[in-house]
Design a protein around this motif. Structure first.
Motif, PDB file in Angstrom:
ATOM      1  N   ASN A 208     -10.591  -1.219  -5.868  1.00 38.73           N
ATOM      2  CA  ASN A 208     -11.109  -1.228  -4.492  1.00 38.73           C
ATOM      3  C   ASN A 208     -10.227  -0.419  -3.534  1.00 38.73           C
ATOM      4  O   ASN A 208     -10.142  -0.718  -2.363  1.00 38.73           O
ATOM      5  CB  ASN A 208     -11.277  -2.664  -3.990  1.00 38.73           C
ATOM      6  N   LEU A 390     -16.871  -2.926  -3.937  1.00 40.09           N
ATOM      7  CA  LEU A 390     -15.675  -2.730  -4.757  1.00 40.09           C
ATOM      8  C   LEU A 390     -14.725  -3.924  -4.671  1.00 40.09           C
ATOM      9  O   LEU A 390     -14.039  -4.248  -5.645  1.00 40.09           O
ATOM     10  CB  LEU A 390     -14.962  -1.433  -4.359  1.00 40.09           C
ATOM     11  N   ASP A 391     -14.708  -4.594  -3.533  1.00 38.37           N
ATOM     12  CA  ASP A 391     -13.898  -5.817  -3.439  1.00 38.37           C
ATOM     13  C   ASP A 391     -14.413  -6.858  -4.426  1.00 38.37           C
ATOM     14  O   ASP A 391     -13.638  -7.601  -5.042  1.00 38.37           O
ATOM     15  CB  ASP A 391     -13.956  -6.393  -2.014  1.00 38.37           C
TER      16      ASP A 391
END
Lengths: 408, 307
Positions: A208, A390-391
């Motif tokens: 991320n 992405l987290d």
């Protein structure tokens, strides 16, 4: 529950039957699981039979769907069943080695002379300093384009994504490029932007990072700017991309050498010279892919399996495969062969193979795509922004894939 | 005790085979599965007989249950997956029952070529599920599928059926209804034919409208068949794996994920072959169905008492 219980019961039964074995005499019968596609399979099948004929053992080549191969192999090998030799994707090797499902080949002839192999594929054969595999083919992703469509529009293959955006209107807007919304096909954007999935040296999850957020925004940006098209249904995405490209409906796609045999059957490439191969935009943005040969732990045909792999991975065999299918050899000496040099696909992909981004050869390597695939598709369909998606991937890595890494 | 054994040894000997078979086939795997949910067993900690590697998993108490029941997305978002499973089950069963009943009523009246219709309507059942699933997957293809081409031809929008949206769930419900209707129809048709015709005649003589005949004769007459097929339908659909897996692909679309497909994902294709979490899901699915079946049977019994 019943399903689970039955599977467990089945596994137990298998284990009960599969014990023993060990250092018994060689059975002289090699079962080989070939995971190549329907167009590639006949060539490997023939090669395997030729090898068996020369080596004085028999071989049973079984075609196994690439999607299912890893799961099927693991289930079988855990119970002492399964093939003697498997064509394993490069990212599976470390995982299979860690779980004790493949044989350590360090002390065999197969590991002795490896200087002829290219460094990228050779890296995938090692785990914890031991050798577990022999490289079969190598590949990477490149930018495939329809020469005629680009020439008609008066554009060159793009060297950056911005260039593609600028040229797209001339190519018919979204018809410029087809993006596959699968995780592996997100790697060129990620590597090209200087990002990565894991930082293995520092045991960090970097999926991320700011670069990766920017990378996925670039991909989404192409769609938003009407410079690219994508299939949002994951299950059909790859096939739709190939169908659209080989029919001449889109001008470019990102794909690997394995697809060329199929593409040449399409209307757009009746003349094979119409298929262009260019480097991907961005520096060193192609992932190292390919396949290795591995031997199952507990095989009853240890000697024959080694002879088989020796023969299948010889320079001569690799030249045959390259000549017929355009797959990229893993031996340096194979590239000296005039047959390989004159093979258009190999010649076209050779520059790409020299500019690849190394992948982490860790047991979790093959598992990094499960969550990324889902979230990359969310980003491309506009349901989630790149950072949030992405987290989420980073959280899944931490919880399920590499719990001992830190998110950084 | 001793005397009873002497007297009844023959009876014990007679039931012993059944007890042994049940213990081996049902009890042992069940107990083993429940034990796995209390450990951290996975691919790398399970015993490997080929390598002579002993099992190295350890007892972790209720950690798996806490992880799963927290509803965390890394463990399959249990509660939203359960909700989706219930929506999936309810809509499939209601639709298959409704369509099946409608078709059964149509087929139950005298008409020409009835046998032909019956064969045609049973066809979806005769086709193996995986073939139906793949055929539907092709038809739902957003770019090349026949459904979107038809929609486009009549000027309607062309949605992405199997994308990561709730539309994918609608798509798999459609496939499952198509696959499930023939069974419902056949069972209900059998039920309809067992209702004595003179009841209808008598009602007609008394001047009952068709709706009254349906409500007061057909539905009560079908009650025992209905309660069985609905219970079966609910249990099957709750655990219906192939349709979802084959239509939306091994890529595991999170919008069509139900409890059993997630258990499979964790067990086979998912990130870590986490046998512990998969078994936990198995036990939770079993518990949900047990609770449901208990209430369902109690409700039926009460209904029968009133009837």
């Amino acid at each position: 529950m019943r399903r689970t219980a039955l599977v467990i019961a089945g596994a137990l039964l298998l284990t009960a039957c599969g014990g023993g074995g060990g250092s018994a005499a060689d059975s002289g019968k090699v079962v080989f699981w070939d995971t190549s596609g329907p167009n590639e399979h006949p060539v490997f099948d023939q090669l395997a039979k030729d090898c068996a004929g020369k080596g004085g053992y028999t071989v049973d080549v079984q075609q196994v769907s690439f999607d299912q191969a890893l799961a099927n192999y693991k289930t079988a090998a855990q119970g002492g069943q399964g093939p003697d030799v498997l064509r394993s994707e490069v990212a599976w090797v470390a995982q299979l080695a860690q779980n004790g499902l493949i044989t350590d080949l360090t002390d065999t002839d197969l590991a002795k002379d490896t200087s002829d192999f290219l460094d990228g594929p050779l890296g995938s054969t090692k785990y914890n300093g031991k050798t577990y595999a022999v490289p079969q083919v190598t590949d990477t992703l490149a930018l495939l384009y329809n020469k005629k469509l680009l020439a008609d529009a008066g554009v060159q293959p793009p060297t950056s994504w911005d260039e593609l955006k600028a040229d797209a209107p001339k190519l018919g807007g979204p018809k410029a490029i087809f993006l596959n919304n699968d995780a592996y096909y997100a790697l060129p954007f990620i590597y090209g932007a200087g990002g990565d999935l894991l930082d293995v040296a520092n045991k960090k999850i970097v999926v991320n990072s700011a670069q990766n957020v920017q990378a996925l925004e670039t991909a989404k940006g192409l769609l938003d700017a009407k410079a690219a098209t994508t299939a949002l249904d994951q299950a059909n995405s790859y096939n739709n991309m190939k169908a659209a490209f080989s029919a001449g409906q889109v001008a470019m796609e990102i794909d690997g050498p394995w697809t060329v045999v199929d593409l040449l059957k399409g209307d757009a490439f009746k003349d094979p010279a119409n298929l262009g191969v260019a480097l991907l935009p961005g520096k060193d943005s192609g992932p190292v892919g390919g396949h290795d040969y591995v031997v199952r732990q507990g095989t009853k045909a240890k000697t024959s399996a080694q002879k088989f792999i020796q023969c299948m991975s010889s320079t001569e065999s690799q030249v045959t495969v390259s000549k017929k299918l355009g797959l990229l050899p893993t031996r340096k000496s194979a590239y000296d062969s005039p047959d390989v040099k004159s093979q258009p696909t190999v010649a076209a992909f050779e520059p790409a193979i020299k500019q690849t981004h190394p992948r982490p050869w860790v047991p979790a390597g093959a598992q990094l795509f499960d969550q990324l695939k889902i979230d990359y598709a969310y980003v491309l369909s506009g349901q989630k922004d790149a950072k949030t998606a992405l987290d989420e991937v980073a959280k899944a890595y931490k919880d399920q894939v590499v719990p001992d890494y830190t998110v950084g | 005790m001793r005397r009873s054994l002497e007297r009844h040894w023959y009876a014990y000997a007679m039931v012993a085979p059944v007890v042994v078979v049940l213990a081996v086939l049902v009890l042992y795997p069940l107990v083993q599965g429940i034990w796995f949910t209390l450990t951290d067993i996975n691919e790398s900690t399970i015993a490997n007989p080929v390598l002579d590697r002993p099992a190295s998993y350890s007892f972790v108490g209720l950690r798996n249950y806490l992880n799963v029941l927290s509803g965390d997305s890394s463990f399959g978002s249990f509660w939203s997956t359960l909700l989706r499973t219930i929506i999936w089950t309810a809509s499939c069963v209601v639709l298959t029952y409704g369509v099946g009943l409608g078709l059964a009523l149509l087929l139950n009246r005298p008409m020409r070529a009835r046998a032909l219709y019956r064969v045609l309507l049973i066809l979806p059942w005769a086709v193996p599920v995986f073939i139906s699933a793949f055929a539907w997957k092709f038809m739902f293809n957003s770019q090349f599928g026949v459904i979107n081409q038809l929609l486009g031809a009549v000027g309607l929008g062309q949605p992405v059926w199997l994308g990561q949206t709730d539309l994918a769930l609608v798509a798999v419900v459609i496939v499952n209804v198509w696959v499930g209707v023939p069974f419902m129809m056949l069972a209900l048709l059998g039920g309809l034919q067992s209702i004595p015709a003179d009841l209808y005649e008598a009602a007609e003589v008394d001047g009952a409208t068709p709706w009254q005949r349906f409500r007061d004769i057909t539905l009560p007459g079908l009650r025992s068949v209905s309660s069985t097929v609905v219970l079966l339908g609910i249990i099957w659909t709750f655990n219906m794996f192939p349709v979802i897996y084959l239509v939306t692909g091994p890529a595991a679309n999170p919008n069509t994920r139900i409890l059993v497909t997630y258990a499979f994902e964790r067990f086979f294709s998912g990130a870590s072959r986490d046998y512990a979490v998969a078994s936990t899901y198995g036990v939770l699915i079993l518990s949900v169905l047990l609770v449901f079946a208990t209430f369902y049977r109690r409700a039926l019994r009460r209904q029968e008492a009133f009837a």
